[in-house]
Design an enzyme around this catalytic site. Structure first.
Site, mmCIF file in Angstrom:
data_model
loop_
_atom_site.group_PDB
_atom_site.id
_atom_site.type_symbol
_atom_site.label_atom_id
_atom_site.label_comp_id
_atom_site.label_asym_id
_atom_site.label_seq_id
_atom_site.Cartn_x
_atom_site.Cartn_y
_atom_site.Cartn_z
ATOM 1 N N ARG A 225 0.889 -1.176 0.000
ATOM 2 C CA ARG A 225 0.000 0.000 0.000
ATOM 3 C C ARG A 225 0.914 1.210 0.000
ATOM 4 O O ARG A 225 1.668 1.408 0.956
ATOM 5 C CB ARG A 225 -0.927 -0.038 1.211
ATOM 6 C CG ARG A 225 -1.655 1.253 1.453
ATOM 7 C CD ARG A 225 -2.805 1.081 2.436
ATOM 8 N NE ARG A 225 -3.935 0.451 1.797
ATOM 9 C CZ ARG A 225 -5.183 0.490 2.253
ATOM 10 N NH1 ARG A 225 -5.464 1.129 3.361
ATOM 11 N NH2 ARG A 225 -6.164 -0.103 1.601
ATOM 12 N N HIS B 77 -6.967 1.194 -6.837
ATOM 13 C CA HIS B 77 -7.295 0.273 -5.736
ATOM 14 C C HIS B 77 -7.983 -0.960 -6.347
ATOM 15 O O HIS B 77 -9.169 -1.195 -6.139
ATOM 16 C CB HIS B 77 -8.212 0.996 -4.738
ATOM 17 C CG HIS B 77 -8.275 0.365 -3.380
ATOM 18 N ND1 HIS B 77 -7.556 -0.761 -3.026
ATOM 19 C CD2 HIS B 77 -8.996 0.704 -2.267
ATOM 20 C CE1 HIS B 77 -7.825 -1.079 -1.779
ATOM 21 N NE2 HIS B 77 -8.692 -0.207 -1.294
ATOM 22 N N GLN C 201 -10.021 -3.627 -4.260
ATOM 23 C CA GLN C 201 -11.306 -3.077 -3.823
ATOM 24 C C GLN C 201 -12.348 -3.220 -4.933
ATOM 25 O O GLN C 201 -13.465 -3.698 -4.699
ATOM 26 C CB GLN C 201 -11.126 -1.595 -3.474
ATOM 27 C CG GLN C 201 -12.407 -0.926 -3.034
ATOM 28 C CD GLN C 201 -12.885 -1.441 -1.687
ATOM 29 O OE1 GLN C 201 -12.136 -1.487 -0.742
ATOM 30 N NE2 GLN C 201 -14.137 -1.840 -1.601
ATOM 31 N N ASP D 51 -17.048 7.504 -2.010
ATOM 32 C CA ASP D 51 -15.844 7.313 -1.193
ATOM 33 C C ASP D 51 -15.557 8.647 -0.497
ATOM 34 O O ASP D 51 -16.213 9.668 -0.791
ATOM 35 C CB ASP D 51 -14.673 6.886 -2.103
ATOM 36 C CG ASP D 51 -13.398 6.522 -1.334
ATOM 37 O OD1 ASP D 51 -13.457 6.369 -0.097
ATOM 38 O OD2 ASP D 51 -12.334 6.386 -1.985
ATOM 39 N N CYS E 59 -16.331 1.878 -0.129
ATOM 40 C CA CYS E 59 -15.202 0.985 0.173
ATOM 41 C C CYS E 59 -14.884 0.933 1.655
ATOM 42 O O CYS E 59 -14.269 -0.024 2.124
ATOM 43 C CB CYS E 59 -13.972 1.419 -0.624
ATOM 44 S SG CYS E 59 -13.485 3.126 -0.283
ATOM 45 N N ARG F 78 -13.817 -8.718 0.256
ATOM 46 C CA ARG F 78 -12.388 -8.417 0.081
ATOM 47 C C ARG F 78 -11.583 -9.684 0.371
ATOM 48 O O ARG F 78 -10.619 -9.999 -0.327
ATOM 49 C CB ARG F 78 -11.941 -7.298 1.037
ATOM 50 C CG ARG F 78 -12.513 -5.916 0.776
ATOM 51 C CD ARG F 78 -11.987 -5.291 -0.486
ATOM 52 N NE ARG F 78 -10.530 -5.172 -0.515
ATOM 53 C CZ ARG F 78 -9.810 -4.205 0.062
ATOM 54 N NH1 ARG F 78 -10.431 -3.228 0.700
ATOM 55 N NH2 ARG F 78 -8.491 -4.195 -0.017
HETATM 56 N N1 CP Z 1 -11.386 -0.282 1.790
HETATM 57 C C1 CP Z 1 -10.129 -0.396 2.270
HETATM 58 O O1 CP Z 1 -9.150 -0.576 1.521
HETATM 59 O O2 CP Z 1 -10.054 -0.360 3.618
HETATM 60 P P1 CP Z 1 -8.729 -0.193 4.487
HETATM 61 O O3 CP Z 1 -8.150 1.155 4.158
HETATM 62 O O4 CP Z 1 -9.173 -0.324 5.897
HETATM 63 O O5 CP Z 1 -7.758 -1.287 4.090
HETATM 64 N N1 NVA Z 2 -9.762 6.793 -1.442
HETATM 65 C C1 NVA Z 2 -9.475 6.279 -0.119
HETATM 66 C C2 NVA Z 2 -9.740 4.813 -0.080
HETATM 67 C C3 NVA Z 2 -9.480 4.164 1.251
HETATM 68 C C4 NVA Z 2 -9.733 2.692 1.225
HETATM 69 C C5 NVA Z 2 -8.036 6.602 0.257
HETATM 70 O O1 NVA Z 2 -7.149 6.468 -0.596
HETATM 71 O O2 NVA Z 2 -7.797 6.994 1.391
#
Ligand code: CP
Ligand code: NVA
Length: 317
Positions: A112, A139, A142, A234, A274, A302
């Site tokens: 990540r 993502h 997701q 989101d 998400c 997920r």
């Molecule tokens: N939706 C998602 O990726 O959640 P987290 O940021 O908790 O991993």
């Molecule tokens: N768009 C959000 C998604 C989190 C799962 C972020 O990047 O923070």
């Protein structure tokens, strides 16, 4: 009974950095594998026996972290988490050296990252699969879980109208990719200046030409959600943009998904997010906690979808 590695197929690419690496058939394979793994957790508990996953996270996570870790355990493998929130990837040593070390110890990496480029650099410098657990740009895991959930509800998403309301961000980009691949009609409705990335849209347009989906980018939320089968939103400020929330709140105020907005969609339209969500900002509590919300189904999926991705990328290697 345990499944053999060959029982499940393989994906054509080494990595999963973007949905653009997957064809329509590949996404269908992910969904079929996810459904099979979801049906029979105990039957498939040694598919990745002895395999190891490195998890390198520059940002917070609940869902992605838990589901990859638990997913590896379910499949007979193990995961090692590296909390990289305090320093940017590449600051202590080059991503190339990191990748070349990790490939000697583990069978796959989920990362990540802030910069999508960091994922690409890791992937280019090792022979093991690299999975995008969210970047500033995309993502993909997701979006696979999002649309897998819709196929569970509807059978197929082909010809359905999905509407994403809000920031044209990482989540939005990967959702557009999957919708375009599978022939769903995708409307993205963002304030001016916050529309999705032009490269993602041109990739999606090419995919849509093959699948027959319609992709539209608009600014008027009320019109956008007319006749929607599902409405997605989101956060207004993603991780790393927290200091912009005040400015963004004013800009996004008309883009909150509330009961009035949902009334323009089909009566049985599903609500998707998400998570994490901010009730009262991008969505009202009444909508996200209402009967048509599928947010926890998505979160559950997920796990199943990422197990499928790991089996299809790491199995049989
Ligand atoms: N939706 C998602 O990726 O959640 P987290 O940021 O908790 O991993
Ligand atoms: N768009 C959000 C998604 C989190 C799962 C972020 O990047 O923070």
């Amino acid at each position: 009974m345990t499944a053999t590695l060959t029982r499940f197929g393989k994906l054509p690419s080494k990595d999963l950095l973007t949905i653009a690496q997957l064809g329509t058939g590949d996404i269908e394979t992910v969904f079929e594998t996810a459904a099979e793994l979801k049906r029979g957790r105990d039957q498939h508990n040694s598919v990745l026996k002895g395999k190891r996953l490195a998890m390198i996270f520059e940002k917070d996570s609940l869902r992605t972290r838990f589901t990859f870790d638990i997913g590896m355990q379910d499949l007979g493998g193990s995961a090692v988490f590296m909390d990289h929130r305090d320093a940017r990837l590449g600051s202590r040593e080059s991503l190339k050296d990191m990748a070349r070390n990790l490939e000697r110890w583990v069978d796959g990496i989920v990362a990540r990252t802030f910069k999508h480029r960091a994922l690409e650099e890791l992937a280019a410098n090792c022979s093991i699969p690299v999975i995008n657990g969210l970047s500033d740009y995309l993502h993909p895991c997701q979006a696979l879980a999002d649309v897998f959930t819709l196929t569970e509800k509807w059978g197929s998403v082909k010809g359905r109208k999905l509407v994403y309301v809000g920031d044209g961000n990482n989540t939005c980009h990967s959702l557009v990719h999957v919708a375009a691949r599978l022939g769903a009609n995708m409307t993205v409705c963002s304030p001016e200046g916050y529309e999705p990335n032009a490269r993602v849209i041109s990739e999606a347009m090419l995919m849509a030409r093959e699948s027959g989906s319609d992709i539209e980018i608009v600014n008027d939320p009320e019109r956008a959600v007319l006749g929607a089968d599902a409405v997605y939103t989101d956060v207004w400020a993603s991780m790393g943009q927290e200091d912009e929330i005040e400015e963004r709140s004013a800009i996004f105020n008309d883009y909150r998904v509330d009961e009035e907005m949902m009334a323009h969609a089909k009566p049985d339209a599903l609500f998707m997010h998400c998570l994490p969500a901010h009730r009262g900002q991008e969505v009202t509590a009444g909508v996200i906690d209402g009967p048509n919300s599928v947010v926890y189904d998505i979160a559950e999926n997920r796990l199943h979808v990422q197990k499928a991705v790991m089996v299809l990328l790491m199995g049989g290697r």
